[in-house]
Write an enzyme that holds these catalytic residues in place. Structure first.
Site, PDB file in Angstrom:
ATOM      1  N   GLU A   8       0.811  -1.223   0.000  1.00 21.59           N
ATOM      2  CA  GLU A   8       0.000   0.000   0.000  1.00 21.59           C
ATOM      3  C   GLU A   8       0.841   1.267   0.000  1.00 21.59           C
ATOM      4  OE1 GLU A   8      -3.744   1.863   2.532  1.00 21.59           O
ATOM      5  OE2 GLU A   8      -3.493  -0.287   2.330  1.00 21.59           O
ATOM      6  N   ASP A 104      -2.792  -3.006   3.411  1.00 21.91           N
ATOM      7  CA  ASP A 104      -3.177  -3.118   4.820  1.00 21.91           C
ATOM      8  C   ASP A 104      -4.188  -4.240   5.030  1.00 21.91           C
ATOM      9  OD1 ASP A 104      -1.563  -0.991   5.219  1.00 21.91           O
ATOM     10  OD2 ASP A 104      -3.135   0.452   5.690  1.00 21.91           O
ATOM     11  N   TYR A 324       3.893   2.461  11.780  1.00 18.80           N
ATOM     12  CA  TYR A 324       2.772   2.956  10.973  1.00 18.80           C
ATOM     13  C   TYR A 324       1.801   3.783  11.819  1.00 18.80           C
ATOM     14  CZ  TYR A 324      -0.999   2.774   7.516  1.00 18.80           C
ATOM     15  OH  TYR A 324      -1.979   3.097   6.609  1.00 18.80           O
TER      16      TYR A 324
END
Length: 749
Positions: A8, A104, A324
């Site tokens: 992603e 994700d 993240y």
């Protein structure tokens, strides 16, 4: 043959490529012997705009509403079209036999990849990498246990349904309101209930009637005692006369020193009726998810939710020192635990050197309070990485956010904060009094925050009133039945306060848990809304708040958020359903059924189409009116219509009232330049070709004089420096040259 891995984000792609031993850099991809790794940049593909379906939709016209496409079209997002082409090139390589989706592990992540595959027309076999963290170990184990991509079809259908439903309701309702009332009005499933919560809080505040209340404190035996109602246990009373009579009785015929029991009849002594000591402990607040980090950054530093997300993104992608950011979990998974010591070694410098070595010398102790595989969804909590840290490469803002995350990470590894709480109860003149104090036994995790002025906790200890210092007195000498002379009795007073206005921190909390704003008592709907994270997601809430600011539905006064006249009028014109969090709850219930395969997406979308038709009909037949109450005498230089005076998040603007014209002009902007008198931030105001700094204390200074003063003070500000300073200011959505003349290098005194 090779497998193509689709990640992603570029940073995640690089991590995967390193583990898979892919080292050959291609344009938009990295290649190895068995794998090619490429990446999206978030969404590369999205649903087409209305005019793509029919030319008549290009004009904003009520007669063509609702717009309901018979077949949904996908388009490549213009800003990231180059990367889409790079991905497409890799998808159709003849030596690529299968696609491994590594976006994700969640609903939106699935949508990112599937839309790329659908738009490109790629029909190659699909496998799914489903991992909750991107450590080397997790990636290796994930590739050893790849899933059949078809198992995630229902998840994709749920994601697609959510996107199409938001398009149908949001775009149609926005166009209908704008056309009917000839004003730039927007609404949506998330932003409108959020606006309604702000309005509800404002109504509470305005309808609130403050009441005077009274209390009493005593000084006896060197301790401050607080009066407490025998019935309600409250320390407040609305009957002043009662407490005045009590004070009079307590201060009559005072004597000094500790009295004997025979002296008690004078009613100027307090008898201790209970001495209770309890050992208590509090544990560190949990690790950060994005929303919690945004809340603390707003409380401590005044950063907006969007600012915090942008800073976090840089720390994650550029500096690679934090994990993240767009996570809704405050836990780490068990596979991250073995990496904790490596992460501690990376942060063993500067202010953290006082705490980290202790942890490195001993085994790491974990608990369910921060390690729980069941509570990790797409990504684990935000924690430091194993990367070497270079603080001198970070901005001041980045260091602040980094410090919050690092201290929280260290604190959860420290033992509990332990203290002994002493509770005293006593009676005087037939009334009850109490006092509390605490003695620190073990500082535990609070030692990590000892010299940190930004520490912010919400636990029982910090919210208590401490009426005496344990360290200054030996409380073991105080015994039940003992009498203490009352040295002073003081009547206290105050006024009840309305609930506080929302700040970005408290608004984020309300969006995360909007159950109290639901009118419905449906337990299932309330549970679903709680389980699905409330209004919006961790990744979208900041943008929702920014959109409310940029469409001038809300404005800021200091840190407080206020609804504007435009926002109030919009809520009167919007159909009731769109204002309630229940709409999100009902959608999420159905989407979860689609993801589980127990409901067909066609049924859900058919219901949404019917709802959209009903919504548009309600707007068409409504008899409300919209009035601009902020019209000025300034004429728009494009169309000649009178302009509106509006407050942006960091600026004051003039905006054309005509939606199709869209002209806007900044007239004043809050700068980072400080007033030489009171040191507050000054506004930079433009009048013709003249730009002037103005402070709320009355100080005024032309831009040229400001530059000259800074040079004289030794700041060495050149025209280039000032230009750079002004260009760094936070952007408002403007389209004139003056807008680009404003921004901010550090010119604080």
């Amino acid at each position: 043959m090779k497998s193509l891995v689709l990640a992603e984000k570029p940073s995640v792609a690089r991590d995967i490529a390193r583990v898979l031993k892919c080292h050959k850099n291609l344009t938009g991809a990295i290649e190895g012997n068995s794998y090619v790794v490429t990446w999206a940049l978030g969404h590369l593909v999205t649903l087409a705009d209305p005019e793509s379906y029919d030319k008549k939709f290009k004009e904003w016209n009520m007669s063509v509403l609702p717009m309901i496409p018979k077949k949904w079209d996908l388009v490549v997002i213009k800003q990231t079209s180059k990367q889409y082409q790079h991905v497409k090139t890799q998808l159709f390589r003849k030596d690529i036999s299968e696609i491994i989706i590594a976006t994700d592990a969640g609903r939106e992540g699935e949508l990112v990849a599937r839309w790329i595959l659908d738009k490109s027309g790629c029909r190659k076999p699909i496998k799914r990498l489903w991992i909750s963290s991107v450590t080397d170990k997790a990636i290796r184990e994930g590739f050893q246990n790849l899933k059949d991509g078809r198992k995630y079809n229902n998840l994709y259908y749920a994601a697609r349904s959510r996107s199409e439903a938001d398009w149908l309701v949001g775009i149609n309702a926005t166009r209908a309101l704008t056309c009917k009332y000839n004003a730039q009005l927007s609404c949506g499933r998330v932003q409108t209930p959020t606006l309604a919560m702000i309005a509800a809080r404002e109504t509470e505040i305005r309808s609130f009637k403050p009441q005077d209340y009274y209390g009493m404190t005593l000084q006896a035996g060197g301790i401050t005692w607080t009066w407490q109602s025998e019935k309600s246990k409250s320390t407040r009373s609305f009957h002043k006369e009662h407490l005045e009579q009590l004070r009079e009785a307590l201060t009559k015929n005072r004597t000094a020193g500790v009295t004997s029991q025979t002296n008690s009849a004078n009613r100027q002594s307090l008898q201790i009726t209970d001495v209770h000591k309890t050992k208590k402990k509090t544990f560190s607040p949990g690790l950060y998810d994005l929303t919690e980090l945004q809340r603390d950054a707003n409380r401590c530093f005044g950063f907006s939710a969007k600012e915090t997300l942008n800073i976090m993104q840089r720390l994650y992608e550029n500096h690679k020192v934090l994990t993240y950011p767009r996570t809704d979990s405050r836990y780490i998974s068990s596979d991250v635990v073995p990496t904790i010591k490596e992460r501690l070694k990376a942060i063993n410098f500067g202010p953290y050197k006082a705490f980290v070595p202790t942890l490195l010398k001993a085994p790491i102790h974990t608990s369910k309070s921060f390690v729980d595989d069941r509570k990790v969804s797409d990504h684990h909590a935000i924690i430091p990485t194993e990367e070497f840290v270079q603080l001198d490469h970070m901005t001041n803002e980045e260091r602040k956010i980094y410090d919050l995350v690092v201290r929280r990470f260290i604190s959860v590894l420290y033992p509990a904060y332990e203290y002994e709480q002493t509770s005293l109860k006593g009676t005087a003149a037939g009334q009850s009094f109490s006092s509390k104090g605490n003695k620190i036994l073990t500082p535990g995790w609070k030692a990590v925050y000892e010299n940190d002025s930004n520490a912010h906790w919400e636990d029982d200890f910090d919210n208590e009133t401490h009426n005496f210092s344990v360290s200054g007195q030996n409380l073991s000498e105080l015994k039940k039945g003992e009498y203490l002379t009352i040295d002073r009795a003081t009547l206290t007073s105050g006024k009840t306060k309305p609930p506080a206005r929302f700040t970005e921190a408290t608004l984020l909390s309300a969006m995360e848990n909007p159950v109290k704003y639901m009118e419905s008592k449906d337990a299932a709907a309330r549970k679903t809304l709680g389980e699905t994270g409330g209004l919006g997601t961790v990744a979208t809430r900041a943008d929702i708040i920014e959109k409310l600011f940029h469409t001038f539905l809300i404005e800021k006064k200091g840190q407080e958020i206020l609804i504007t006249s435009k926002g109030k009028q919009l809520l009167e014109l919007v159909p009731e359903d769109l204002k309630k969090p229940e709409l999100t709850a009902s959608w999420e219930m159905e989407l979860s059924h689609i993801a589980k395969g127990t409901q067909k997406e066609q049924v859900f979308l058919h219901d949404i189409q019917d709802y959209t038709r009903s919504l548009i009909q309600d707007i068409k037949t409504a008899d409300g009116t919209f009035k601009h109450d902020n019209l000025t005498n300034h004429k728009c230089p494009r169309c000649g219509k009178r302009m509106l005076a509006v407050n942006g998040k960091n600026a004051r603007l003039l905006v054309c009232q005509d939606r199709e014209c869209g002209y806007r002009e900044t007239i004043a902007r809050t700068s980072n330049a400080r007033c030489p008198n009171c040191h507050k931030k000054m506004e930079l105001i433009k009048k013709g070709d003249t730009e002037t700094f103005v402070c709320s204390c009355g100080h005024k200074e032309k831009l040229e004089a400001f530059k000259a003063r800074r040079q004289k003070e030794g700041a060495g500000v050149s025209k280039k420096d000032v230009r750079k300073y002004l260009n760094k200011q936070k952007e408002e959505p403007v389209n004139n040259a003056f807008a680009q003349a404003l921004s901010g290098i550090k010119l604080d005194n």
